[in-house]
Design a protein around this motif. Structure first.
Motif, mmCIF file in Angstrom:
data_model
loop_
_atom_site.group_PDB
_atom_site.id
_atom_site.type_symbol
_atom_site.label_atom_id
_atom_site.label_comp_id
_atom_site.label_asym_id
_atom_site.label_seq_id
_atom_site.Cartn_x
_atom_site.Cartn_y
_atom_site.Cartn_z
ATOM 1 N N ILE A 147 0.735 -1.051 0.134
ATOM 2 C CA ILE A 147 -0.122 0.131 0.113
ATOM 3 C C ILE A 147 0.836 1.101 -0.007
ATOM 4 C CG2 ILE A 147 -1.721 1.081 1.215
ATOM 5 C CD1 ILE A 147 -2.794 -1.368 2.376
ATOM 6 N N GLY A 167 -3.696 -5.630 -8.679
ATOM 7 C CA GLY A 167 -3.262 -4.304 -8.683
ATOM 8 C C GLY A 167 -4.463 -3.360 -8.667
ATOM 9 N N ILE A 168 -4.567 -2.373 -7.827
ATOM 10 C CA ILE A 168 -5.196 -1.434 -8.165
ATOM 11 C C ILE A 168 -4.377 0.005 -7.943
ATOM 12 C CG2 ILE A 168 -7.405 -0.201 -7.059
ATOM 13 C CD1 ILE A 168 -8.338 -2.624 -5.929
ATOM 14 N N MET A 169 -4.569 0.714 -9.204
ATOM 15 C CA MET A 169 -3.689 1.960 -9.155
ATOM 16 C C MET A 169 -2.396 1.384 -8.890
ATOM 17 S SD MET A 169 -6.000 5.275 -7.992
ATOM 18 C CE MET A 169 -6.594 4.327 -6.416
ATOM 19 N N GLY A 170 -2.004 0.238 -9.176
ATOM 20 C CA GLY A 170 -0.752 -0.280 -9.038
ATOM 21 C C GLY A 170 -0.713 -1.490 -9.726
ATOM 22 N N PHE A 193 -1.797 -8.061 -3.171
ATOM 23 C CA PHE A 193 -2.552 -7.031 -3.347
ATOM 24 C C PHE A 193 -1.620 -5.756 -3.328
ATOM 25 C CE2 PHE A 193 -5.269 -3.423 -1.719
ATOM 26 C CZ PHE A 193 -6.138 -3.336 -2.798
ATOM 27 N N PHE A 195 -2.015 -1.480 -3.764
ATOM 28 C CA PHE A 195 -2.871 -0.342 -4.030
ATOM 29 C C PHE A 195 -1.894 0.695 -4.045
ATOM 30 C CE2 PHE A 195 -5.002 3.290 -1.954
ATOM 31 C CZ PHE A 195 -6.170 3.110 -2.852
ATOM 32 N N TRP A 196 -1.763 1.574 -5.007
ATOM 33 C CA TRP A 196 -0.864 2.766 -5.123
ATOM 34 C C TRP A 196 0.485 2.206 -5.070
ATOM 35 C CZ3 TRP A 196 -2.543 8.217 -3.243
ATOM 36 C CH2 TRP A 196 -3.598 8.742 -4.207
#
Length: 298
Positions: A147, A167-170, A193, A195-196
């Motif tokens: 994160i 990945g979410i914004m990553g 996971f 995130f950024w």
């Protein structure tokens, strides 16, 4: 191992396996540096299993006490062969997790990778380096949660990698997926996971291994240069002999020309017109001869 190995092409991993056995042997005093350099050079030049096998026939395999030659025969995956069999050690692993909160962590060097390793990074980063690690099982999982941070997974050549992270914004690095592993090598699954943040996966040799390969290539270049210098020396010797023969021929030619010039000078000297004093001398000689004849008649 059968007496006659199939003449199959050897891979870079096969050559590195043999090189590792040679390094262990020189460290244990089984080989001196000259023998080590000769065998290492032959290893990196080998193209088939049949060329590799004799190099370590009289040496124990790396990390194994009883003497046994390195097998160059490919075995089915899962049977455990070569150096990988010695690195899958079982147990729980020497470290189960790593945490980096506005900081960092590292797992590298000689350690045991457990069946599952959990890593968490928040505003920080971590490195999980498996190049010199042992493995608790043939299939291991690295679960990464990043994160606003990042993690790097480093695996050695020959290990199969599967990436299943989200990945979410990553993102997760998938570049090493699809590369077939060596027979008996472990399988590393990277999941989690991001995130950024991001999770990278790369395949690298150790610094010492890169240095050894660089040194082996440098040695090979030096030997090629020495061979070229030897060929040039032979050409120079041949050129020197040719020059000596030409000098000898020129000397004989000069002597012959000198004799010819001397004969020519003698010939011209004989045909040269007489000087005035010589003519007077000849005239007096003729007069005296004539006077002698007259007195004899009287």
């Amino acid at each position: 191992m059968t007496e006659e190995l199939p003449e199959l092409r050897a891979s870079d991993t096969d050559r590195e396996r043999v090189a590792e056995v040679l390094r262990e042997a020189v460290a244990e005093g089984r080989l001196d540096m000259e023998e080590f350099e000769e065998r290492l050079d032959a290893t990196y030049k080998a193209r088939t299993y049949g060329e590799l096998a004799p190099i370590t026939r009289d040496l124990p395999a790396a990390g194994v006490t009883p003497p046994s030659p390195v097998s160059m025969v490919k075995e089915p995956a899962g049977s455990g062969s070569g150096d990988w069999a010695g690195r899958i050690v079982g147990g729980e692993g020497s470290s189960q997790w790593g945490v980096a909160i506005m900081s960092g962590f590292e797992r590298k060097g000689r350690w045991t990778m457990p069946r599952r390793f959990n890593a968490f990074a928040f505003w920080g980063g971590g490195t999980i380096d498996l190049r010199e690690a042992d493995f608790a099982d043939r299939e291991v999982v690295i679960n990464c949660v990043a994160i606003m941070g990042g993690m790097q997974v480093v695996v050695p050549p020959g290990v199969e990698v599967v990436v299943r992270g989200i990945g979410i914004m990553g993102g997760f690095d998938h570049r090493e997926e699809g590369v077939r592993g060596d027979p008996g090598a472990p399988r590393v699954i990277v999941t989690g996971f991001a995130f950024w943040g991001g999770v990278g996966v790369e395949r690298k040799l150790t610094r010492a291994e890169r240095q050894r390969i660089k040194e082996a290539r440098r040695q090979e270049k030096l030997e090629r240069k020495a061979g070229r210098r030897g060929e040039q020396g032979e050409l120079e010797v041949g050129s020197s002999a040719h020059r000596d023969a030409l000098d000898e021929a020129r000397s004989i030619h000069r002597d012959a020309m000198e004799q010819h010039r001397e004969l020519l000078r003698q010939h011209l000297e004989e045909r040269r017109p007489a000087r005035p004093e010589e003519r007077d001398e000849r005239r007096r000689a003729r007069h005296e001869e004539r006077d002698e004849r007259r007195r004899g008649r009287d």
